[in-house]
Design a protein around this motif. Sequence first.
Motif, short mmCIF file in Angstrom:
data_model
loop_
_atom_site.label_atom_id
_atom_site.label_comp_id
_atom_site.label_asym_id
_atom_site.label_seq_id
_atom_site.Cartn_x
_atom_site.Cartn_y
_atom_site.Cartn_z
N VAL A 463 0.84 -1.20 0.00
CA VAL A 463 0.00 0.00 0.00
C VAL A 463 0.87 1.26 0.00
O VAL A 463 0.62 2.22 -0.74
CB VAL A 463 -0.95 0.00 1.22
N THR A 464 1.93 1.27 0.83
CA THR A 464 2.81 2.44 0.84
C THR A 464 3.54 2.58 -0.49
O THR A 464 3.80 3.71 -0.94
CB THR A 464 3.84 2.36 1.98
N ARG A 492 -7.65 3.16 1.07
CA ARG A 492 -9.01 3.05 0.52
C ARG A 492 -9.03 2.17 -0.74
O ARG A 492 -10.00 1.46 -1.00
CB ARG A 492 -9.55 4.43 0.16
N GLN A 493 -7.95 2.22 -1.49
CA GLN A 493 -7.86 1.46 -2.73
C GLN A 493 -7.65 -0.03 -2.48
O GLN A 493 -8.24 -0.88 -3.15
CB GLN A 493 -6.71 2.00 -3.58
N MET A 494 -6.82 -0.39 -1.49
CA MET A 494 -6.33 -1.77 -1.40
C MET A 494 -6.74 -2.56 -0.16
O MET A 494 -6.71 -3.80 -0.19
CB MET A 494 -4.79 -1.78 -1.48
N VAL A 495 -7.11 -1.89 0.93
CA VAL A 495 -7.38 -2.60 2.18
C VAL A 495 -8.88 -2.88 2.31
O VAL A 495 -9.70 -1.96 2.17
CB VAL A 495 -6.87 -1.81 3.40
N ARG A 496 -9.21 -4.12 2.57
CA ARG A 496 -10.61 -4.55 2.67
C ARG A 496 -10.87 -5.14 4.06
O ARG A 496 -10.02 -5.81 4.64
CB ARG A 496 -10.93 -5.60 1.61
N PHE A 497 -12.10 -4.89 4.57
CA PHE A 497 -12.48 -5.39 5.88
C PHE A 497 -13.64 -6.37 5.77
O PHE A 497 -14.50 -6.25 4.89
CB PHE A 497 -12.88 -4.24 6.81
#
Length: 528
Positions: A463-464, A492-497
């Motif tokens: 992500v970074t 917001r683009q890559m992390v999903r919960f």
Amino acid sequence: MPNSLLCVPENAVLTGWDFSTGAVKCLAFDLNGNVLAESRFPTELSLGEDGAIELNLLQLEGQARQTLRAMTAKLREMGRFDDWIAGGISATHHTAGRIDALGGQIRRAICWNDQTLAEFHALGMERLGGAEKVQELIGGPWAIRYSLSHLVKDEIRLERSKWLATHRIQTHGGLAAGYLTGNFDVLSVSAAASTGMMDFRTRQWRREMLNALQDEELRRMAWSQLPEIIDADTPIGNAAGLFAYEEAQLPPNLRGFGLARAQGPLIFPTSDDQQAGLVGGGAVNDGEIAVILGNSAVVNSSCAVIPSSDVNLDVMALNWGPYLLMRCYGNGAYFMDRVLGADPDFAALEKAAEACGPGANGARILPFLISEPSLGIHSPHLEWIGEEPAEQGVRFRACLEALAYLIALGVEEHRKAGCAVRSISVSGGVAKSDLMCRILASVLNFPLRRLESQEGPALGAAVTALSAVENHLRQEKGIETEEKFTVHDAVRQMVRFREDVQPVGEWVEAYRQGLEQFRESVRAVSAN
């Protein structure tokens, strides 16, 4: 308004390396955070009888190169190699070694959980004038595990010839990046903040911290051996460059790295594993906490300001601006391996532990396989309070509860530091347990955001890298925007919960009492 990608193509592949003291992995992600390919290898540490824990840098070099070769082969096979634009690195905080001008090992990397550093830290702290003087010099703390303690130890234990042979004193992440790119001469803010030598306010080295060393010549040498601190959007180098050079030196029949191309994936400034875990946990805004339940157990938060010096937390700077507050326990899943034995059946354990209910039928354990300085515990105390249970399900639940109580003490310390807790996410190997997540939510009496991915540090590194490569490409192409593409935008683009884990109402009071009992037990041990 979230910032949109302007330069990174939709089909881009990003890699995240996770160099831990237990293993190394390299994962390839698409822009939705889905894992496309992975490469994993173990890490073997050198364990001294005196409690020294060290990492051989020749092994680290092999891990970097082999994960790169393996990922190249897998992405080529998938037809995605040309989509691979950038990579980020997560590596353990505070771990650092010494290398010569060619990257060869001068001294193994002393690891973050090395048990020999307390006396050297105390000696250096005395020379500097105490914790208040340190706060005045760098605007933050110098804790025992920070790598300035290594230099105080080196002054006493390391031959002068090795001081003279040292080209760079480099962190775990800086070394890994160097072995991937050939550039050992730079370091990220995140990694530099884990040394005890970076001024949090200027984000540059503070030379006066080297007064922790007694010898003026050694202070001078150490100053010249520190790498340059660079910003997050400046590439360290190209992962293809080193291998393209090496291939050119080999006979055609021995060439096979397959990396030579005009533009390989760019490697961006590294994250210490706490920053990466924070990002992979989606906790990049003020008041957001990320809990990582791995071999160590970590409570991290993003914080807009540095807390006062009397807060019992590690303080680090994040590559993109604000601060990271950390409570890191060396006794995470690490202690459960000793209690449960080798290769337990976790599905069976989970079912049996569920059946015995909160409080584990009265079984309680102190989980300190190694010392835990943040709690005032300076020697191992892995012991049952009262009678030791024989049933594995009871033992497992007692371990999960002890781990949850440790995390709760960490969250309390973050609140004392002024963190207005807005959210808590959880990831890591132990977080795969549904029972663990429900126990922790109930102990905290606070809902948990559970990540779809359990690869928090590797995902955080990728992500970074997305944030950095987007900003780098905008600058390269002369695209001017009102705002940068932030790490928050990349999250917001890559992390999903997944669905939040709620506290179990009928468990909350039992665990409130259990936490108080655990707190008293810790106080009793720390007082002895």
